[in-house]
Design an enzyme around this catalytic site. Structure first.
Site, short mmCIF file in Angstrom:
data_model
loop_
_atom_site.label_atom_id
_atom_site.label_comp_id
_atom_site.label_asym_id
_atom_site.label_seq_id
_atom_site.Cartn_x
_atom_site.Cartn_y
_atom_site.Cartn_z
N LYS A 13 -4.99 3.07 -0.20
CA LYS A 13 -6.22 3.83 -0.20
C LYS A 13 -5.95 5.24 -0.70
CE LYS A 13 -7.71 0.87 3.50
NZ LYS A 13 -7.29 0.64 4.86
N MET B 191 -1.14 9.72 12.60
CA MET B 191 -2.34 10.25 11.93
C MET B 191 -2.89 11.46 12.67
SD MET B 191 -4.14 6.59 11.07
CE MET B 191 -3.74 5.78 12.61
N ASP C 73 0.79 -1.23 0.00
CA ASP C 73 0.00 0.00 0.00
C ASP C 73 0.82 1.27 0.00
OD1 ASP C 73 0.53 -0.04 2.76
OD2 ASP C 73 -1.31 -1.19 3.11
N1 SAH Z 1 1.69 0.62 10.65
C1 SAH Z 1 2.28 1.91 10.46
C2 SAH Z 1 1.35 3.04 10.80
C3 SAH Z 1 0.17 3.14 9.87
S1 SAH Z 1 -0.91 4.44 10.30
C4 SAH Z 1 3.57 2.00 11.29
O1 SAH Z 1 3.85 1.12 12.08
O2 SAH Z 1 4.30 2.97 11.11
C5 SAH Z 1 -0.41 5.68 9.16
C6 SAH Z 1 0.29 6.80 9.87
O3 SAH Z 1 1.59 6.41 10.20
C7 SAH Z 1 0.47 8.05 9.03
O4 SAH Z 1 -0.67 8.85 9.04
C8 SAH Z 1 1.60 8.72 9.77
O5 SAH Z 1 1.15 9.36 10.93
C9 SAH Z 1 2.44 7.54 10.19
N2 SAH Z 1 3.53 7.26 9.24
C10 SAH Z 1 3.75 6.14 8.54
N3 SAH Z 1 4.88 6.24 7.83
C11 SAH Z 1 5.39 7.45 8.09
C12 SAH Z 1 6.55 8.14 7.69
N4 SAH Z 1 7.44 7.61 6.84
N5 SAH Z 1 6.77 9.37 8.18
C13 SAH Z 1 5.92 9.95 9.05
N6 SAH Z 1 4.80 9.35 9.45
C14 SAH Z 1 4.54 8.11 9.01
#
Ligand code: SAH
Length: 518
Positions: free
Chosen positions: A62, A178, A40
């Site tokens: 999404k 988020m 994704d």
């Molecule tokens: N499973 C993922 C989180 C998914 S929720 C994890 O463990 O990181 C999605 C949120 O993760 C985004 O809205 C953001 O807040 C954060 N996120 C994911 N990758 C990111 C990145 N490279 N830099 C900053 N925020 C990130």
């Protein structure tokens, strides 16, 4: 490859936060054996290079321009469907699959459908964002606890399920996933429930990637800071005293070429030392294999020369490929390096000399200047008149070396051993990147990378070429490459005094260092 039977199973794999180097070894192992991969939006597409070419790749983001907008139900259904097909399915998820990733919901569906599964954790974006922004997420002197929270729930439901009242002063470091849209609400809840207004806050966008961006403020100011900086998701909010440590710990964004996108043109077969060194300094490399190396159709000139090797005084090698293909041919015709016993050997530079050593040959001559002309000059210095010289090389190459030697009275036999073929495809991507002004620098390590690059971008005329390359800097490894750049109406901005890749990278770093100071 191991023969572990991983048939008919779904692997939920954490892809890490963005930096492709942060994938786990287990994750890589499974990608290398996948038959179907679901990925994704937050997954770095560079990870897909581990996947076999025969595997089916399915984008289920999404966001981010996919053809279909998948709902979570849709994704669950597809996982069950593919899981039932008996294939090895990898479901690649950004960060860690079980941290705000709905991984557990996907597993529940698989369990219900009786499909075997495994979960591979990943580096979650919270720890990566903090680390790559230079913020130790805990520190004995500052905090003894850290909380991971979703900011998605702050509105929409009348009663948020996040206990902001307890978190506000209950957790030392608070990391909000988020949370950008609801940042004003989140900060006001934390203030309302007793967290000090001057508490430092960092927001990190696209953490651990070359486009990472961080801003810092306090609980009171961060909303304005984020708005003014135009920070949009995906980003993480880090609240707590540890943010102060960024001043000393920041390492990622401080690298000299951080955030600069550079085009690296290279031959497919050559290990990309250049990409490695540029990336080590923080550059964002777009790699183009502009040249494809192929054997020639006809080796009769070389074969004939090899049969009459004793007639030759010198054999000259002017590229790594010439060495590779020369020895490949020797092998094919049942010969080996002993055939060179009676000849002197010249290498154009240090890298070619090192390559020769791998074949048990120590070069008799390496010129001071690592160019064809440099090699010719050093040979001419030691009387060359009447000597027979063999030059195994590319089918098309510059004639400077043989011409200089012939002019000095030598007889040169040119034996083509390989040829350069510019590949098709990826032209549009490169043109778009240039047209959008995303490219900072083009790097050229040989004349053919220049000509092949120009063939690839395929400008209709000089005017279009100049408008595409407007503001783009050019680095050339040495004078010959630079001359080819100039002959095509372009200007070289960076050129090292030693014609090696590490020296070229050092010059690039130096160039930007000087620019940022001036
Ligand atoms: N499973 C993922 C989180 C998914 S929720 C994890 O463990 O990181 C999605 C949120 O993760 C985004 O809205 C953001 O807040 C954060 N996120 C994911 N990758 C990111 C990145 N490279 N830099 C900053 N925020 C990130």
């Amino acid at each position: 490859m191991d023969n572990i039977n991983i048939k008919g199973k779904v692997y939920l794999v954490g892809a890490g936060p963005g930096d492709p180097g942060l994938l786990t070894l287990r994750g890589k192992y499974l990608l290398q054996r996948a038959e179907v991969v679901f990925y994704d939006y937050l997954v770095n597409k560079k990870l897909l290079k581990h996947v076999p070419k025969t595997a089916e790749l399915i984008y289920v983001g999404k966001k981010g321009g996919g053809l279909h907008a998948f709902t979570q139900d849709g994704i669950n259904q597809m996982l069950v469907e593919y899981g039932n097909s008996g294939k090895k399915v990898v479901r690649l998820k950004g960060g860690d699959p079980f941290i705000f990733g709905r991984g557990a919901e996907e597993i529940q569906e698989l369990v219900q459908a009786g499909i075997d599964f495994e979960v591979v954790p990943g580096v979650t974006s919270a720890t990566a964002a903090a680390t790559y922004a230079g913020i130790p997420i805990t520190h004995r002197g500052y905090t003894t606890s850290v909380a991971f929270v979703t900011g998605h729930e702050a509105t929409g439901k009348r009663e948020s399920t996040v206990a902001w009242d307890k978190l506000a002063t209950g957790a030392g470091t608070i990391v909000v996933y988020m949370g950008i849209k609801n940042l004003p609400i989140i900060t006001s809840k934390l203030l309302e429930h007793g967290r000090a207004p001057e508490t430092p806050v960092a927001v990190v966008r696209w953490a651990s990637t070359p486009i990472q961006r961080s801003v810092v403020g306090t609980l009171e100011t961060i909303t304005d800071v984020v708005r003014e900086a135009g920070i949009t998701p995906p980003a993480l909010v880090i609240v707590g005293e540890v943010v102060k440590l960024r001043k000393t710990v920041d390492w990622f964004e401080r690298r000299p070429l951080f955030g600069k996108r550079m085009v690296v043109t290279r031959t497919r077969e050559q290990a990309s030392e250049l990409v490695y060194l540029l990336e080590e300094n923080g550059a964002d490399c777009l790699e183009y294999s502009t040249i494809h190396i192929e054997p020639v159709d006809d080796y009769s000139l070389l074969d004939h020369a090899v049969q009459n090797m004793k007639n030759y005084d010198w054999v000259l090698f002017t590229s790594l490929n010439a060495i590779t293909y020369f020895f490949k041919r020797l092998e094919a015709i049942g010969q080996d390096s002993r055939i060179l016993a009676g000849c002197c050997i010249g290498a154009v530079g240090r890298a070619t000399a090192d390559e020769l050593l791998k074949h048990g040959i120590r070069a008799d001559l390496i010129p001071e200047k690592f160019t064809g002309a440099g090699l010719a000059e050093s040979l001419i210095n030691g009387a060359i008149t009447g000597k027979n010289i063999l030059l195994p090389r590319a089918e098309k190459a510059m004639e400077t070396l043989p011409e200089m030697l012939e002019d000095a009275g030598a007889t040169v036999t040119i034996a083509p051993v390989y040829r350069n073929v510019p590949p098709k495809g990826r032209k549009d991507e490169l043109r778009d990147e240039l047209a959008d002004g995303n490219i900072e620098l083009l790097t050229f390590t040989s004349s053919s990378t220049v000509t092949n690059f120009l063939t690839m971008i395929d400008a209709v005329n000089e005017q279009e070429l100049h408008s595409l390359l407007d503001g783009v800097k050019i680095a050339a490894i040495g004078p010959v490459t630079a001359e080819t750049v100039c002959n095509n109406g372009l200007k070289v901005d960076i050129q090292p005094s030693n014609y090696t890749i590490p020296d070229m990278v050092a010059s690039i770093v130096e160039y930007y260092h000087t620019q940022s100071e001036g």
